[in-house]
Scaffold this motif. Structure first.
Motif, short mmCIF file in Angstrom:
data_model
loop_
_atom_site.label_atom_id
_atom_site.label_comp_id
_atom_site.label_asym_id
_atom_site.label_seq_id
_atom_site.Cartn_x
_atom_site.Cartn_y
_atom_site.Cartn_z
N GLU A 159 -69.75 -36.13 -15.91
CA GLU A 159 -69.31 -36.71 -17.18
C GLU A 159 -67.79 -36.88 -17.22
O GLU A 159 -67.29 -37.84 -17.81
N SER A 160 -67.08 -35.95 -16.58
CA SER A 160 -65.62 -36.08 -16.58
C SER A 160 -65.19 -37.30 -15.77
O SER A 160 -64.27 -38.03 -16.16
N HIS A 161 -65.85 -37.54 -14.65
CA HIS A 161 -65.52 -38.73 -13.87
C HIS A 161 -65.77 -40.00 -14.69
O HIS A 161 -64.97 -40.94 -14.66
N VAL A 168 -65.59 -40.32 -17.89
CA VAL A 168 -64.55 -40.47 -18.92
C VAL A 168 -63.21 -40.89 -18.30
O VAL A 168 -62.48 -41.72 -18.85
N VAL A 169 -62.90 -40.34 -17.12
CA VAL A 169 -61.68 -40.77 -16.42
C VAL A 169 -61.74 -42.28 -16.16
O VAL A 169 -60.77 -43.01 -16.43
N ASP A 170 -62.87 -42.76 -15.67
CA ASP A 170 -63.00 -44.19 -15.38
C ASP A 170 -62.90 -45.01 -16.67
O ASP A 170 -62.30 -46.09 -16.68
N PHE A 171 -63.46 -44.48 -17.73
CA PHE A 171 -63.38 -45.15 -19.04
C PHE A 171 -61.93 -45.30 -19.49
O PHE A 171 -61.51 -46.36 -19.95
N ILE A 172 -61.17 -44.23 -19.32
CA ILE A 172 -59.75 -44.27 -19.74
C ILE A 172 -58.96 -45.23 -18.85
O ILE A 172 -58.12 -46.00 -19.34
N ALA A 173 -59.24 -45.22 -17.55
CA ALA A 173 -58.54 -46.14 -16.65
C ALA A 173 -58.85 -47.59 -17.04
O ALA A 173 -57.95 -48.44 -17.05
N ILE A 205 -73.62 -39.05 -22.98
CA ILE A 205 -72.20 -39.44 -22.96
C ILE A 205 -72.04 -40.96 -22.93
O ILE A 205 -71.11 -41.50 -23.54
N LEU A 263 -69.59 -43.09 -25.34
CA LEU A 263 -68.50 -43.94 -24.83
C LEU A 263 -68.65 -45.38 -25.34
O LEU A 263 -67.66 -46.04 -25.65
#
Lengths: 474, 474
Positions: free
Chosen positions: A20-22, A24-29, A64, A68
């Motif tokens: 899930e963290s990956h 969200v990281v991709d979402f922010i990028a 998640i 998102l």
């Protein structure tokens, strides 16, 4: 009830955490990649979100991906994009990869370093990084732990917290001598350009609001406080049996980046025996470049200095550095020693317990973030960052300006222009009133801003202004 | 200088952001996987870190891999592992995947929602999530925005901030009537079990320390405040011409989780016209389960209520909910209206500007975090989380206990036992003194704690105690 469920709820399972963290990281990028497509200042109407979200919490867990999608659909349109390269409002709140990584580590470890023993590394890294930062800004050694003169620094969440704590220390030092009844006689001094946080903090700590002196500044001193003005107000107060307590000088005011002359003001502060605080929230970061360090001449006279890496130093929110000449004065005012927190190193006074340097007991491991920023970018990178922004501002300064227009139409035109630019969604700027004149501020320095954005925004401003003038004359 | 560098420094490049963020996510997951191998309470000696780190910042950028290696080598040994399943000290600071994701989004967007317009979604999501949370805890509608009676909530960083702000509101409401000189006559009331943050906050806002009344509690009332005790102290104060100002009741005290009777205390508060604050920092989360809601009976008499999702509600640091019956009283005390922040929706009073509900101007987008926790786990998951921890505590309660030992040897033995367990690195517990007796606290509830950890820790305690007893008798 009371019996254990067979299957334990596992909200920190490492495999789920990674997956899930990956995501969200991709979402922010992706958000950063597409950030220019969004209106910089949100165009949402008041109350928009309650029409989109349910008014009760969900009973069951939601995936998640759904969350998102909702963030993209419902939240992003309501954000004012502080990380947009076309954000020129208020102040820059620099995000960076290193700042973000530091926040992740802070949040991932999730330790609470209120006392040394509750996480020694949190306290010790903070003390070390405060010394690093002080060295980068070439602050006098009396403000460093390693200076051996009793000084040191702490990370707060905001300038207001730093001011509340130093005001409380100054207040209690004074009241110990003259008695608590005299709290209504204490007076705090600042200029009409000082951030309103000082006035708010002064009220919070119990100084009567009428004992806050707002000293006027003028174009003549570049809107900086003058020693003569401060001295005459203090003399008048003393003649009225008030007790001058605290003077705040600013390096880089909110509205226009004015600089108060620290050396002269520090001498007045010494003369009257008042606490001298230097607020460099905004411009403090520039002290890492030798060519800007001169604005801090006289800082050696300060009792305390604050600056915000979360503004112009690539450190994600929140992070405010506060250095003190005599931290013991702060600790005398703020310390508590409840039995539940007693431990050998604290009892032996071998260690720093940062709970006594701040308002709250709890505290985040903010030092991790500032340490990562400094290491990941190095002094060279951080200097380049500051110089690049100053370069962009100097570039903008050279672009053609409107003729000065002192009549009321000029005021109205500026207000209409600002409103039209912000409503276009293509840039966001804010205003100030300086010397009675309405001024549009163009605060350059978000992490993603490049020269092409500054040029394009200038063309946007010109185009909108021309349109307004044409409409007026048609 | 002044000229633009040819190559811009790019500290928010999306590709680098993804690569380095993924590396840090994996690093944190590895940390959770291996967390049981570390001593729970750091075994570092004071000053250990300055021997390991350079005393000056690096000039050039360092790679993230080097920094992560240093964190493993130098920082982790200095952490007290609050996320360890064998952490039973202080209070639980629940981390969770959803809390972490929310922190990432907060930090990634890095918006500063001080005014509605500076990020409408930040303000509106916060108002919505505060109403959600209030509904989950079954707070009376007068504390909800949607209740239509003027109430509402805000997210602070800590209970101390919530108490400072509500105390300031209560103070200014009182002083408006009786004059600022009377600040030295105001009195704040709490019990000997109340968190020390209330005493600290009272001092911060300028109440003389001698005007803070610590009312004793006894085993007879389960260490809860009694209405009679409060009434008699207030009556005595009034007879001495003091003005009762603020009463803090606690649901779940720090030392032993005692509960003050809200209904009776609220009635006394009404009778004397004092501000009634309910601090449910620790146990407030339990109100989401119907079977624990009864501890909040009488909360409808409160002027303000605070609780910390960053303790027992799977929300990574920091997050403190504060609800108010009349937020306008808070805003009257804390509001500022500087020209640089003026905007149409605020001027029209159409919106909430959270800067006027807190100490600082700046604020993080904490609502994102709490919203993610609630959605990702749902009410059902969150209730299971609370019940599972209560189940573990009830399980532990049933394990055989030492015989009570009231003589001084018992005290010394407890101190030695606690010290030996904590020095073993295999568990971390802290202590309290209750009714004059030294008590070892066993606070169950970190996210990773399972029944096997509780059982193993009990065996550890037994083994160490036996060893100490044997050594004494040999």
């Amino acid at each position: 009830m009371g019996s254990l469920p067979l299957e334990l709820f596992q909200p920190l399972d490492p495999d789920v955490f990674i997956k899930e963290s990956h995501a969200v990281v991709d979402f922010i990028a992706d958000y950063y990649r597409g950030i220019e497509q969004y209106p910089v200042r949100s165009q949402a109407e008041p109350g928009y979100l309650s029409k989109l979200l349910p008014d009760t919490p969900p009973i069951f867990s939601e995936p998640i991906d759904t969350i998102l999608e909702d963030i993209k659909k419902d939240i992003i349109p309501g954000l004012t994009h502080w990380q947009s390269p076309n954000f020129y409002a208020y102040f820059q709140a620099n995000a960076s990869t290193a700042g973000f990584l530091g926040e992740m580590l802070c949040s991932g470890f999730n330790v609470v370093g209120f006392s040394w023993i509750s996480s020694p590394a949190a306290t010790e890294l903070e003390s070390i990084v405060m010394d690093w930062m002080a060295k980068m800004m070439k602050l006098p050694s009396m403000f460093l732990f390693s200076g051996g003169q009793g000084g040191g620094g702490v990370l707060h969440g905001s300038t207001c917290e730093a001011v509340v704590c130093t005001l409380a220390a100054a207040r209690d030092k004074a009241l110990t001598k003259i008695g608590h009844d005299s709290i209504t006689k204490l007076v705090v001094y600042a200029s009409d350009q000082t951030h309103f946080t000082v006035q708010k903090a002064s009220k919070i700590i119990g100084i009567p609001p009428c004992n806050f002196r707002v000293i006027p500044t003028t174009a003549y001193s570049g809107y900086g406080l003058t020693a003569d003005a401060v001295r005459s107000v203090m003399e008048e107060d003393i003649s009225q049996e008030f007790t001058p307590l605290y003077l705040c000088a600013t390096v880089g005011t909110t509205a226009i980046g004015a600089v108060d002359p620290l050396l002269e003001l520090g001498q007045v502060a010494k003369e009257f025996g008042v606490w001298f605080h230097v607020d460099a929230a905004y411009a403090g970061s520039s002290a890492v470049c030798p060519e800007f360090r001169r604005y801090f001449d006289g800082v050696e006279l300060a009792d305390s200095i604050s600056m915000n890496p979360h503004k112009w130093f690539l450190t994600n929110m929140d992070c405010c550095c506060l250095w003190l000449r005599s931290p013991t004065e702060l600790v005398d005012s703020l310390s508590t020693n409840p039995e539940t927190l007693r431990n050998k190193p604290s009892d032996a006074r071998e260690v720093v317990d940062y709970k006594d340097w701040q308002i709250a007991l709890s505290r985040r491991f903010r030092a991790m973030k500032l340490w990562l920023v400094i290491r990941r970018y190095g002094m060279a990178g951080l200097m380049e960052h500051i110089r690049s922004d100053v370069g962009l501002a100097k570039h903008f300064e050279k672009l053609p300006r409107f003729d000065d227009d002192d009549d009321d139409d000029g005021l109205k035109m500026n207000i209409r222009l600002l409103d039209a630019v912000n409503s276009s969604g293509r840039a966001f700027m804010t205003h100030a009133i300086i010397g009675g004149r309405f001024v549009i501020r163009f605060a350059i320095g978000t992490t993603l801003t490049e020269i092409r954005h500054v040029d394009a925004t200038w063309r946007l401003i010109q185009g909108i202004a021309k349109g307004l003038l044409l409409a007026d004359h048609s």
